[in-house]
Design a protein around this motif. Structure first.
Motif, PDB file in Angstrom:
ATOM      1  N   PHE A 443       6.145  -6.059  56.049  1.00  5.49           N
ATOM      2  CA  PHE A 443       6.556  -5.429  54.804  1.00  5.49           C
ATOM      3  C   PHE A 443       6.542  -3.922  55.016  1.00  5.49           C
ATOM      4  O   PHE A 443       5.532  -3.343  55.399  1.00  5.49           O
ATOM      5  CB  PHE A 443       5.594  -5.816  53.679  1.00  5.49           C
ATOM      6  N   VAL A 444       7.686  -3.267  54.797  1.00  2.00           N
ATOM      7  CA  VAL A 444       7.798  -1.822  54.993  1.00  2.00           C
ATOM      8  C   VAL A 444       8.264  -1.196  53.675  1.00  2.00           C
ATOM      9  O   VAL A 444       9.439  -1.302  53.306  1.00  2.00           O
ATOM     10  CB  VAL A 444       8.796  -1.481  56.118  1.00  2.00           C
ATOM     11  N   PRO A 445       7.357  -0.559  52.936  1.00  4.72           N
ATOM     12  CA  PRO A 445       7.751   0.019  51.655  1.00  4.72           C
ATOM     13  C   PRO A 445       8.538   1.306  51.834  1.00  4.72           C
ATOM     14  O   PRO A 445       8.441   1.970  52.865  1.00  4.72           O
ATOM     15  CB  PRO A 445       6.402   0.302  50.978  1.00  4.72           C
ATOM     16  N   SER A 446       9.329   1.633  50.831  1.00  2.99           N
ATOM     17  CA  SER A 446       9.907   2.969  50.760  1.00  2.99           C
ATOM     18  C   SER A 446       8.928   3.859  50.014  1.00  2.99           C
ATOM     19  O   SER A 446       8.070   3.384  49.272  1.00  2.99           O
ATOM     20  CB  SER A 446      11.253   2.938  50.041  1.00  2.99           C
ATOM     21  N   SER A 447       9.040   5.159  50.195  1.00  5.95           N
ATOM     22  CA  SER A 447       8.067   6.079  49.617  1.00  5.95           C
ATOM     23  C   SER A 447       8.754   7.372  49.206  1.00  5.95           C
ATOM     24  O   SER A 447       9.691   7.817  49.868  1.00  5.95           O
ATOM     25  CB  SER A 447       6.951   6.378  50.629  1.00  5.95           C
ATOM     26  N   ILE A 448       8.282   7.976  48.124  1.00 12.14           N
ATOM     27  CA  ILE A 448       8.804   9.271  47.706  1.00 12.14           C
ATOM     28  C   ILE A 448       8.048  10.417  48.376  1.00 12.14           C
ATOM     29  O   ILE A 448       8.370  11.581  48.175  1.00 12.14           O
ATOM     30  CB  ILE A 448       8.743   9.443  46.178  1.00 12.14           C
ATOM     31  N   GLU A 449       7.037  10.080  49.182  1.00 10.72           N
ATOM     32  CA  GLU A 449       6.209  11.120  49.785  1.00 10.72           C
ATOM     33  C   GLU A 449       6.246  11.113  51.306  1.00 10.72           C
ATOM     34  O   GLU A 449       6.126  12.155  51.923  1.00 10.72           O
ATOM     35  CB  GLU A 449       4.756  10.969  49.310  1.00 10.72           C
ATOM     36  N   GLU A 450       6.373   9.931  51.909  1.00 17.59           N
ATOM     37  CA  GLU A 450       6.254   9.837  53.354  1.00 17.59           C
ATOM     38  C   GLU A 450       7.562   9.373  53.992  1.00 17.59           C
ATOM     39  O   GLU A 450       8.251   8.510  53.464  1.00 17.59           O
ATOM     40  CB  GLU A 450       5.166   8.837  53.734  1.00 17.59           C
ATOM     41  N   THR A 451       7.872   9.942  55.155  1.00 18.52           N
ATOM     42  CA  THR A 451       8.986   9.430  55.943  1.00 18.52           C
ATOM     43  C   THR A 451       8.611   8.102  56.574  1.00 18.52           C
ATOM     44  O   THR A 451       9.431   7.200  56.680  1.00 18.52           O
ATOM     45  CB  THR A 451       9.366  10.434  57.049  1.00 18.52           C
ATOM     46  N   TYR A 452       7.343   7.958  56.976  1.00 11.11           N
ATOM     47  CA  TYR A 452       6.849   6.726  57.570  1.00 11.11           C
ATOM     48  C   TYR A 452       5.726   6.164  56.705  1.00 11.11           C
ATOM     49  O   TYR A 452       4.542   6.331  57.007  1.00 11.11           O
ATOM     50  CB  TYR A 452       6.317   6.977  58.984  1.00 11.11           C
ATOM     51  N   PRO A 453       6.034   5.483  55.603  1.00 14.55           N
ATOM     52  CA  PRO A 453       4.978   4.895  54.770  1.00 14.55           C
ATOM     53  C   PRO A 453       4.275   3.758  55.499  1.00 14.55           C
ATOM     54  O   PRO A 453       4.799   3.186  56.456  1.00 14.55           O
ATOM     55  CB  PRO A 453       5.748   4.380  53.546  1.00 14.55           C
ATOM     56  N   LEU A 454       3.082   3.438  55.048  1.00 16.13           N
ATOM     57  CA  LEU A 454       2.240   2.439  55.703  1.00 16.13           C
ATOM     58  C   LEU A 454       2.807   1.034  55.495  1.00 16.13           C
ATOM     59  O   LEU A 454       3.012   0.597  54.360  1.00 16.13           O
ATOM     60  CB  LEU A 454       0.813   2.511  55.148  1.00 16.13           C
ATOM     61  N   GLY A 455       3.080   0.352  56.592  1.00 22.51           N
ATOM     62  CA  GLY A 455       3.573  -1.012  56.528  1.00 22.51           C
ATOM     63  C   GLY A 455       2.436  -2.017  56.534  1.00 22.51           C
ATOM     64  O   GLY A 455       1.251  -1.669  56.605  1.00 22.51           O
ATOM     65  N   LYS A 456       2.807  -3.293  56.452  1.00 19.94           N
ATOM     66  CA  LYS A 456       1.807  -4.365  56.412  1.00 19.94           C
ATOM     67  C   LYS A 456       2.356  -5.573  57.145  1.00 19.94           C
ATOM     68  O   LYS A 456       3.512  -5.962  56.947  1.00 19.94           O
ATOM     69  CB  LYS A 456       1.491  -4.734  54.957  1.00 19.94           C
ATOM     70  N   SER A 457       1.537  -6.177  58.010  1.00 20.60           N
ATOM     71  CA  SER A 457       1.955  -7.368  58.734  1.00 20.60           C
ATOM     72  C   SER A 457       1.570  -8.614  57.952  1.00 20.60           C
ATOM     73  O   SER A 457       0.488  -8.694  57.370  1.00 20.60           O
ATOM     74  CB  SER A 457       1.335  -7.403  60.133  1.00 20.60           C
ATOM     75  N   LEU A 458       2.465  -9.578  57.934  1.00 18.01           N
ATOM     76  CA  LEU A 458       2.273 -10.843  57.226  1.00 18.01           C
ATOM     77  C   LEU A 458       2.470 -11.950  58.244  1.00 18.01           C
ATOM     78  O   LEU A 458       3.586 -12.167  58.730  1.00 18.01           O
ATOM     79  CB  LEU A 458       3.287 -10.965  56.080  1.00 18.01           C
ATOM     80  N   THR A 459       1.398 -12.639  58.598  1.00 13.63           N
ATOM     81  CA  THR A 459       1.446 -13.583  59.708  1.00 13.63           C
ATOM     82  C   THR A 459       0.967 -14.969  59.286  1.00 13.63           C
ATOM     83  O   THR A 459       0.279 -15.123  58.275  1.00 13.63           O
ATOM     84  CB  THR A 459       0.554 -13.099  60.870  1.00 13.63           C
ATOM     85  N   PRO A 460       1.321 -15.991  60.060  1.00 13.97           N
ATOM     86  CA  PRO A 460       0.816 -17.332  59.765  1.00 13.97           C
ATOM     87  C   PRO A 460      -0.708 -17.387  59.755  1.00 13.97           C
ATOM     88  O   PRO A 460      -1.304 -18.120  58.957  1.00 13.97           O
ATOM     89  CB  PRO A 460       1.392 -18.187  60.898  1.00 13.97           C
ATOM     90  N   PHE A 461      -1.353 -16.602  60.631  1.00 13.03           N
ATOM     91  CA  PHE A 461      -2.813 -16.594  60.664  1.00 13.03           C
ATOM     92  C   PHE A 461      -3.383 -15.998  59.381  1.00 13.03           C
ATOM     93  O   PHE A 461      -4.330 -16.514  58.800  1.00 13.03           O
ATOM     94  CB  PHE A 461      -3.306 -15.807  61.880  1.00 13.03           C
ATOM     95  N   GLY A 462      -2.776 -14.905  58.923  1.00 12.17           N
ATOM     96  CA  GLY A 462      -3.255 -14.264  57.704  1.00 12.17           C
ATOM     97  C   GLY A 462      -3.113 -15.151  56.482  1.00 12.17           C
ATOM     98  O   GLY A 462      -3.913 -15.073  55.544  1.00 12.17           O
ATOM     99  N   PHE A 463      -2.101 -16.009  56.475  1.00  4.77           N
ATOM    100  CA  PHE A 463      -1.886 -16.926  55.358  1.00  4.77           C
ATOM    101  C   PHE A 463      -2.530 -18.289  55.592  1.00  4.77           C
ATOM    102  O   PHE A 463      -2.374 -19.196  54.767  1.00  4.77           O
ATOM    103  CB  PHE A 463      -0.384 -17.122  55.122  1.00  4.77           C
ATOM    104  N   ALA A 464      -3.232 -18.437  56.706  1.00  7.79           N
ATOM    105  CA  ALA A 464      -3.910 -19.692  57.046  1.00  7.79           C
ATOM    106  C   ALA A 464      -2.932 -20.868  57.051  1.00  7.79           C
ATOM    107  O   ALA A 464      -3.241 -21.969  56.581  1.00  7.79           O
ATOM    108  CB  ALA A 464      -5.065 -19.966  56.075  1.00  7.79           C
ATOM    109  N   LEU A 465      -1.742 -20.623  57.592  1.00  5.07           N
ATOM    110  CA  LEU A 465      -0.763 -21.697  57.713  1.00  5.07           C
ATOM    111  C   LEU A 465      -1.160 -22.617  58.870  1.00  5.07           C
ATOM    112  O   LEU A 465      -1.922 -22.223  59.751  1.00  5.07           O
ATOM    113  CB  LEU A 465       0.628 -21.117  57.943  1.00  5.07           C
ATOM    114  N   PRO A 466      -0.671 -23.844  58.884  1.00  3.71           N
ATOM    115  CA  PRO A 466      -1.047 -24.781  59.945  1.00  3.71           C
ATOM    116  C   PRO A 466      -0.717 -24.251  61.333  1.00  3.71           C
ATOM    117  O   PRO A 466       0.153 -23.400  61.509  1.00  3.71           O
ATOM    118  CB  PRO A 466      -0.209 -26.027  59.613  1.00  3.71           C
ATOM    119  N   HIS A 467      -1.421 -24.803  62.322  1.00  8.16           N
ATOM    120  CA  HIS A 467      -1.237 -24.342  63.696  1.00  8.16           C
ATOM    121  C   HIS A 467       0.155 -24.647  64.236  1.00  8.16           C
ATOM    122  O   HIS A 467       0.547 -24.115  65.262  1.00  8.16           O
ATOM    123  CB  HIS A 467      -2.301 -24.977  64.614  1.00  8.16           C
TER     124      HIS A 467
END
Length: 478
Positions: A443-467
């Protein structure tokens, strides 16, 4: 899919040739109705298809996961939506590839989205070697996900569900579907009129392809500015290929309105020049092998062909090619970059000018092969210009650029945190080395302040999806 801009109040943009134009701090922006909202909370959601995932021990049975948007960022998932769930037609079987494509729709216009899911390997008989394929509409009403199969492949090689587009093409007020269908020697583009119910409905053929032909991608737009949905398709055969637009006349009859010999791997639609007609971006464009001409002679590392819309019958008369050889576009053109392998278009900064996000999954980051990246081409008063390049080595982007990540393999856009600015979803199905690779979505947000705003990784491990999760982000719903 047709780009829908986000409303803005007193938004002011600052454009540079190397960065994304963003509103100045303090600009007032207003959230718009998200084009994909699966749970009806007003936040845009991200649909992820995993056709290679294992379900109940069945390899490549496949499943779908929806990542819900939220006040800060997308943060939770539906978990596994598969044919093992009560209310979803079928049974998970090896090779079904449920999640081959995921296409958001709003069938009844209530603002809560349904999700059209392809299962290109589904067998409709006891012979599991046949791949007729199915297309199912998922409805999340009252948090009780139910599915309705609305199309079935007509032959053992049909494999429907790989490419799907939705729109009210015939103008009767119902959502229709267009999809690619294969045969033993070739393929075709098919039209399934609405309503999208379980009632039997005959699909018609919009176009048959030559030997080995198959649909590569589909997109919906209004290319002639008449207020009605048109259908764009790009296809490839053994010795032929092309891109064409089908529109429906006042008697709801389809006609081929435009055709070009160049083909692509991805399509995106938006009114980039703001003339009242949608333009068509064709990613990773290639010439027809039988043609002596092409729009894009320079294709080192990949090229995006932009065909401009027109209210007259001269669509595509104006066109341009965009590559990383353009001095104002981020990155450098190198063999194998796959610039344009994925595309999405939307207004990311609330200036009412759509941007074009270009996936570059084969990009080398330093000496790291195929780590991948993406470029955001700025929307201006005169169309697209410039472009900021990002990778997992860019500031504020979580993770590390690693060989084979293929960051940028799929891209999508939406206001996932409902701050009035469009955001970007970027997948890396090769993330987390080893075989198989589990993948991830950023997830990469747009920002009114930063050229490179802080992104976020979304993974199967983070969501505890099956192996059994494999190549998370291989398919994203646009």
């Amino acid at each position: 899919m047709r780009a829908r801009t986000l409303a803005a109040t007193a938004a002011v943009a600052a454009l540079t040739s190397v960065g994304l134009a963003l509103p100045l701090a303090g600009s007032a922006v207003a959230a718009a109705t998200p084009r994909f909202d699966f749970n009806g909370d007003g936040y845009a959601d991200i649909a992820v298809g995993m056709p290679d995932a294992t379900v109940d021990g069945k390899a490549k049975a496949g499943y779908v996961s929806v990542i819900f948007g939220g006040p800060q960022s997308p943060s939770q998932s539906t978990g596994v939506i598969s044919q093992a769930e009560t209310g979803i037609p079928g049974t998970p079987e090896a090779g079904d590839r449920f999640g081959s494509s995921v296409t958001p729709v709003d069938v009844n216009g209530d603002g809560v989205s349904e999700l059209v899911v392809g299962a290109s390997g589904e067998s409709l008989t006891s012979d599991q070697l046949k791949d007729e394929g199915t297309i199912t509409v998922l409805d999340n009403s009252e948090w009780n996900i139910k599915g309705t199969t609305v199309a079935r492949g007509s032959g053992e090689f049909s494999s429907i569900g790989r490419t799907i587009a939705a729109g009210d093409y015939d103008g009767d007020g119902d959502t229709d579907l267009a999809y690619g269908e294969n045969s033993e020697e070739s393929g075709s583009l098919r039209f399934r009129p609405g309503p999208l119910t379980a009632a039997p409905m005959t699909a018609s053929t919009l176009r048959r392809y030559s030997m080995g032909g198959a649909t590569r991608d589909l997109a919906t737009g209004d290319f002639d500015g008449d207020g009605r949905d048109d259908l764009a398709a790009t296809w490839q055969g053994t010795e032929d290929s092309g891109t064409f637009i089908t529109r429906w006349d006042d008697q709801a009859k389809p006609t081929q309105w435009y055709a070009d010999a160049d083909r692509g791997s991805s399509l995106a639609v938006a009114d980039f020049d703001r003339d009242g007609t949608d333009d068509l971006a064709v990613g990773l464009v290639q010439p027809n092998p039988e043609s002596e001409t092409t729009h894009c002679e320079d294709r080192l590392g990949g090229a995006v062909l932009l065909l401009q819309g027109s209210k007259a019958a001269n669509f595509g008369t104006r066109s341009e090619c965009i590559t990383q050889s353009n001095p104002e576009v981020g990155g450098a053109a190198e063999e194998g970059d796959d610039f344009g392998a994925a595309l999405t278009a939307g207004d990311l900064n609330s200036d009412n000018r759509p941007e074009l996000v270009v996936g570059v999954p084969g990009e080398d980051v330093g000496t790291v092969k195929d780590a991948g990246g993406y470029v955001t081409l700025n929307g201006t008063d005169h169309g697209l210009y410039g472009g900021l390049a990002r990778s997992q080595s860019t500031a504020n982007m979580p993770g590390t650029a690693e060989a084979g990540d293929r960051f940028g393999a799929q891209v999508a856009d939406g206001d996932y945190n409902r701050d009035g600015l469009g955001d970007t979803a970027v997948s890396a199905p090769g993330e987390n080395g080893g075989e198989p690779r589990s993948g991830g979505v950023w997830f990469v947000p747009s920002s009114i302040e930063e050229t490179y705003p802080l992104g976020k990784s979304l993974t199967p491990f983070g969501f505890a999806l099956p192996h059994g999760a494999i190549k998370y982000g291989e398919v994203l719903g646009l």
